[in-house]
Design an enzyme around this catalytic site. Structure first.
Site, PDB file in Angstrom:
ATOM      1  N   ASP A 194       0.850  -1.196   0.000  1.00  0.00           N
ATOM      2  CA  ASP A 194       0.000   0.000   0.000  1.00  0.00           C
ATOM      3  C   ASP A 194       0.885   1.246   0.000  1.00  0.00           C
ATOM      4  OD1 ASP A 194      -2.312   1.481  -0.065  1.00  0.00           O
ATOM      5  OD2 ASP A 194      -3.097   0.761   1.846  1.00  0.00           O
ATOM      6  N   HIS A 328     -10.070  -2.108  -7.672  1.00  0.00           N
ATOM      7  CA  HIS A 328     -10.050  -1.059  -6.642  1.00  0.00           C
ATOM      8  C   HIS A 328      -9.280   0.188  -7.068  1.00  0.00           C
ATOM      9  CE1 HIS A 328     -10.008   0.825  -2.742  1.00  0.00           C
ATOM     10  NE2 HIS A 328      -8.703   0.729  -2.646  1.00  0.00           N
TER      11      HIS A 328
END
Ligand code: N7H
Length: 478
Positions: A194, A328
């Site tokens: 991330d 996403h």
């Protein structure tokens, strides 16, 4: 030029962190609180100080010194009810960014429009009680280790004593997040790297190939109208998000893709499961983007800071082949899917989340059922919540027909893309599904959409204003 001494550090550079404690509070004495904020200012980390900490960390790494430099930084923010408790009336905030509709509405009232699950009895969000009771503000402390964070908290307690009888605030909820251990450091609980793609600020960040840098006014408040005393503030959206990790892993295994999209050879179970995971996120667990490396992971690309964010879906604006429309990262930053209709700079958010909760244990892994809370303390900064976080969640992630490009292209695509497989939330009874997950049938109008359970569960939230340093000293003047 960005005013690095007036902006709180988490907004632009980010507080360097291996651990972060969020302390949500209620204001018990508004007048005293306004006076206390002046005393708190020396403890609040600015962007300038964050940049210096980052330089020190770089030097430390270059010199190959062991361990981490002990450090911690604090930031503070306030909700609408917090400003109310401080005595701010509608007239006092007129003509400032604080009139922004979603901030005024507050996170609890806004949750139903995000499709957060509601309790049938009360029709209130199914959140932890402390968040439903209402939050006036947030003190966050991030740092290199728990000791350094605790020391900073002890300093804050000189201004806001732990004993509520001697303080202008009461801490009502404390949550600590930690970077995951070992080789999972920097990866969230589903296993994906991330913190790769955040907007670059023109004139502030070093440019790297990828989306065009945006103006700071998309993240900082007070730059769109004259004489706005919120200038150099920002809005922080906090979401307390549980992740059902064993369930997610089981889902990937159960629905794993069977064949190699190029050779049609059978994939191993692991390959099929990893490919499906990458299709849902838009990146491999390594961080390599599937728009560039669609059918197999590419760790070299994942480690290449110049290339790993350098893509824009332009090569496939009319199809799902390399990266599903619902994936996403394509959903939350659609790049050219959306920019062909106009700029999306005001939709970009600065993400500053951190993982919380223990690693999955053997019993959870073998039963495929979550037994301990874990997930992401999601935090993002923007100049306007309605235009950014709220727009992304409601009109992109939750919207099965986005990106509407069918009407723009000839012939129009007959496919319904479906919702964001991670964060897409649908109204009760609506199907939670996406198309394009299998590269072999990605654009086939007759494909069967993939039905998905919910893997991310919201358990709380807050919409907060992050005042500029100058304002922390001068609240009593407005
Ligand atoms: Fe997402 N995840 O682990 O799968 N996110 N996200 N997110 N997210 C991103 O590119 C994740 C959430 C955005 O510029 C990556 O840095 C999880 C919310 C945006 O290309 C991964 C949760 C919202 C981006 C995850 C979660 C967003 C992004 C790739 C919740 C906003 C950048 C790493 C538990 C409403 C897109 C990267 C771009 C990236 C995950 C939540 C938005 C791996 C687990 C609620 C804008």
């Amino acid at each position: 030029k960005v005013n690095v001494n007036n902006i709180q550090g988490d907004v632009l550079s980010g507080l360097p962190k291996k651990t972060q404690t969020f302390m949500f509070f209620k204001i018990t004495n508004g007048k005293q609180f306004v006076a206390d904020l002046v005393k708190l200012v020396p403890l609040i980390q600015t962007v300038a100080q964050s940049l210096k900490d980052r330089d020190d960390i770089d030097q430390h790494k270059k010199a190959k010194k062991p361990g981490l430099i002990p450090m911690a930084g604090a930031n503070i923010s306030l909700t609408k009810t917090g400003l109310d408790a401080m005595g701010f009336t509608a007239a006092m905030i007129a003509n400032t960014a604080l009139t922004e509709a979603t901030f005024q509405k507050g996170a609890i009232a806004d949750a139903p429009s995000l499709n957060d699950p509601l309790l049938p009895s009360t029709q209130t969000p199914d959140w932890e009680q402390e968040f439903l009771n209402g939050i006036d503000g947030l003190l966050l402390v991030a740092g290199s280790d728990h000791d350094s964070v605790q020391k900073k908290i002890a300093q804050i307690q000189k201004v806001f004593p732990a004993d509520p009888n001697h303080s202008s605030i009461t801490i009502v909820k404390t949550i600590t997040g930690d970077v995951r251990p070992g080789d999972q450091s920097g990866h969230e609980h589903f296993g994906f790297l991330d913190g790769i793609s955040n907007p670059l600020i023109a004139g502030f960040d070093k440019t790297v190939p990828g989306p065009t840098p945006i103006d700071a006014s998309n993240v900082l408040t007070g730059y769109t109208q004259a004489n706005d005393w919120t200038q150099d503030g920002s809005f922080l959206v906090f979401r307390y998000l549980l992740q059902k990790v064993p369930e997610f892993n089981n889902f990937l295994d159960a629905n794993r893709l069977q064949n190699d999209p190029i050779t049609s050879a059978s994939l191993t179970e692991q390959q099929g499961s990893d490919l499906l995971g990458a299709r849902l996120v838009g990146r491999w667990k390594s961080g390599a983007p599937i728009d560039i490396s669609p059918f197999q992971d590419d760790p070299t690309l994942a480690n290449n800071l110049q290339q790993r964010n350098n893509f824009d879906y332009a090569n496939e604006f009319r199809d799902n082949n390399k990266c599903p429309w619902a994936a996403h990262i394509r959903r939350t930053n659609p790049r050219t899917d959306s920019t062909r209709k106009g700029p999306i700079d005001n939709r970009r958010i600065m993400r500053r989340g951190i993982a919380f909760g223990p690693e999955v244990n053997d019993a959870e892994a073998s039963s495929g059922t979550t037994q301990q809370d874990r997930g992401l303390l999601f935090a993002c900064y923007q100049a306007n919540i309605t235009n950014a976080f709220r727009f992304i969640q409601t009109l992109w992630a939750n919207n099965p027909t986005f990106p509407f490009i069918g009407a723009d292209i000839k012939p129009p695509t007959p496919l319904t893309p479906g919702v964001d497989p991670l964060i897409g939330q649908v109204a009760a009874g609506q199907p939670r599904q996406m198309s394009g997950y299998d590269p072999l049938t990605a654009n086939d109008p007759d494909q069967k959409p993939l039905s998905m359970e919910t893997f991310i569960v919201p358990r709380g939230g807050a919409y907060l204003f992050v005042p500029p340093i100058k304002l922390l000293r001068e609240f009593n003047r407005h």
